[in-house]
Design an enzyme around this catalytic site. Structure first.
Site, PDB file in Angstrom:
ATOM      1  CE  LYS A 116      31.808  39.366  38.333  1.00 53.64           C
ATOM      2  NZ  LYS A 116      31.232  38.787  37.131  1.00 53.64           N
ATOM      3  CD  GLU A 200      38.373  40.977  42.218  1.00 53.02           C
ATOM      4  OE1 GLU A 200      37.652  41.971  42.440  1.00 53.02           O
ATOM      5  OE2 GLU A 200      37.958  39.822  42.375  1.00 53.02           O
ATOM      6  NE  ARG A 292      22.247  35.351  37.973  1.00 58.49           N
ATOM      7  CZ  ARG A 292      22.937  34.284  38.340  1.00 58.49           C
ATOM      8  NH1 ARG A 292      22.337  33.221  38.830  1.00 58.49           N
ATOM      9  NH2 ARG A 292      24.259  34.264  38.252  1.00 58.49           N
TER      10      ARG A 292
END
Ligand code: ADP
Ligand code: ADP
Ligand code: MG
Length: 470
Positions: A116, A200, A292
């Site tokens: 990430k 975050e 995916r």
């Protein structure tokens, strides 16, 4: 085109991939663990290779065994499904080294996007707005404190290697920072063998909006609009739909273009999903990219008429995309309910023998599932029994049809979340599309009350019993 493809997965997604292969007249090779001996994907495949052992490490998570199975069965390509090894660059790499096509992006693209932190850096490079947060992994508590000072509370701590809603923690107050940081690192280590955590801004009452994209190896990339997955329990999706009432046609185009920009920057090939979190309809931030096929891909298939798995297989074989952006039209509305083997009161996983299973039928409903009467739900894997997807000309029609389907689904032996999903889509806030990712937590009790079977009075019960034909 390939003649034989191996599916490195189980459950409903393995069945879904087998169906695409059959539609393309390609032979399907299943792999299975000891517990999955009598699983539907084994029965439906042309060939099945047993992976000796019971543990995940010996079976569905073993790159070595999967490659071995592909080689010995003569498979020319491997479809990884979702979860398991789908976002592990090693499988893509080893496949390449052994002359087998991996049905997905390159190992390099998976490596960058599966993390990430590096994915957010790529998004920054591509000019895609990201959630304000730390530039990299947090080294220590002091660094975390100063980052939080800069971003402002509340914040979210996230495992860089996280997935499936795990390794995520919301921190509301300064005094919780230290404990939450330690817990998040521990969780990251135990689930993902990687303790890197970043921070975050926690967006309050946001919408989860994601864009489906697909790219080929010839420089073509197309987006297939968005899915709204804002109905979540503990950061895991329950209900998904397309299109999202949150976006205007211009907002939709803009988001699709941003998703494709990221894909281009990452050198992406194959199907993928770019996930955004919406503070408001004009303020959507990149969260992560899933390299995916996704659980909720049928929602997009229903509103676009594109078979995404077939297209994945085609581009992996080196074909060009069979459509251009202008060929992709949005038609009607689709909603999916995940059917989990869970106690709807506690959401604890339910296991055991499915004594009765009758899937919904009829117009504009699709059920993707690996369950059959007599199937034993093992304790070793996730609780997804299948997905029910309804299509309608518009959102109210899709809701009504999904409710019909949920009512037609008859299951005995294991508890499922089907009635709970019915309560969700019947809730006035869902009907009005006034939802956020906080919807579940805010309405949990109302939803549970609504999902319980209504008591029938003795008079009505006797009348029903004596009514001819019932
Ligand atoms: P989607 O993003 O397709 O909606 P989920 O996030 O629910 O799907 O994940 C799909 C499946 O993959 C789940 O079984 C989940 O537990 C698993 N999964 C997703 N990401 C990871 C990961 N990084 N590590 C392990 N399992 C994962
Ligand atoms: P995973 O890999 O587990 O899917 P994500 O980064 O996609 O992890 O986050 C999972 C969910 O957590 C999102 O769908 C969203 O509901 C919530 N979430 C993630 N980041 C934020 C954020 N910054 N603010 C609010 N909610 C968030
Ligand atoms: Mg996600």
């Amino acid at each position: 085109m390939f003649k034989k493809v191996l599916i490195a997965n189980r459950g409903e997604i393995a069945v879904r991939v087998i169906r695409a292969l059959r539609d393309m007249e390609i032979e399907a090779i299943a792999v299975y663990s000891e517990q999955d001996q009598s699983s539907m994907h084994v029965a439906l495949a042309d060939w099945a290779v047993k992976l000796p052992g019971k543990s995940l490490a010996e079976t569905y998570l073993s790159v070595e065994r999967i490659i071995e199975a592909a080689k010995c069965s003569g498979a020319e390509a491997i479809h990884p499904g979702y979860g398991f090894l789908s976002e592990n660059p090693q499988l893509a790499l080893q496949a390449r080294k052994n002359g087998i096509r991996f049905i997905g992006p390159s190992a390099e693209a998976i490596g960058k996007l599966g993390d990430k932190i590096t994915a957010k850096k790529l998004a920054d490079q591509a000019g895609v707005p990201t959630v304000p947060g730390s530039a990299g992994a947090i080294a220590d508590l002091d660094t975390l404190r100063s980052e939080v000072k800069r971003i402002g509370l509340p914040v979210m701590l996230k495992a860089a290697a996280g997935g499936g809603g795990r390794g995520i923690r919301v921190v509301q107050s300064e005094s919780d920072l230290s404990d939450s940081f330690a817990q998040c690192q521990r969780e990251a280590q135990s689930y993902f063998s990687d303790n890197r955590v970043f921070v975050e801004k926690f967006i309050t009452n946001p919408r989860h909006i994601e864009v489906q994209i697909i790219c080929d190896d010839h420089g073509n990339g197309v987006h297939l609009f968005e899915r709204d997955c804002s109905v979540q329990r503990r950061n895991q999706k329950l209900i998904e739909e397309a299109p999202s009432a949150y976006l205007t046609p211009e907002g939709r185009e803009k988001l699709g273009a941003l998703a494709l920009k990221l894909a281009k920057t990452a050198g992406y090939s194959g199907a993928g999903t770019v996930e955004f979190i919406g503070a408001s309809p004009d303020e959507l931030y990149f969260m992560e990219m899933n390299a995916r096929i996704q659980v909720e891909h049928p929602v997009t298939e229903m509103v676009t008429g594109v078979d995404l798995v077939r297209e994945q297989i085609r581009v992996a074989a080196g074909d060009t995309l069979s459509f251009k952006q202008e060929n992709i039209k949005l038609r009607g509305h689709a909603i999916e309910a995940r059917i989990n083997a869970e106690d709807p009161e506690t959401f604890a996983p339910a296991v055991g023998l499915v004594t009765h299973w009758q899937a919904p039928q009829g117009p504009f409903l699709r059920m993707d599932s690996h369950v059959y009467p007599g199937y034993r739900v093992p304790a070793d894997y996730d609780s997804l029994l299948g997905k029910l997807i309804a299509w309608g000309e518009n959102r109210p029609e899709a809701i009504a049809r999904l409710r019909r389907g949920l009512g037609e689904l008859l299951v005995s032996g294991v508890k499922t979340t089907a009635r709970f999903s019915d309560a969700v889509v019947n809730h006035p806030r869902f009907r009005a599309a006034e939802i956020s990712t906080a919807f579940f937590a805010e309405e949990e009790q109302t939803l549970k009350d609504a999902s319980r079977l209504k008591d029938v009075s003795p008079e009505v019960a006797s009348c029903i019993q004596t009514f001819p034909g019932v």
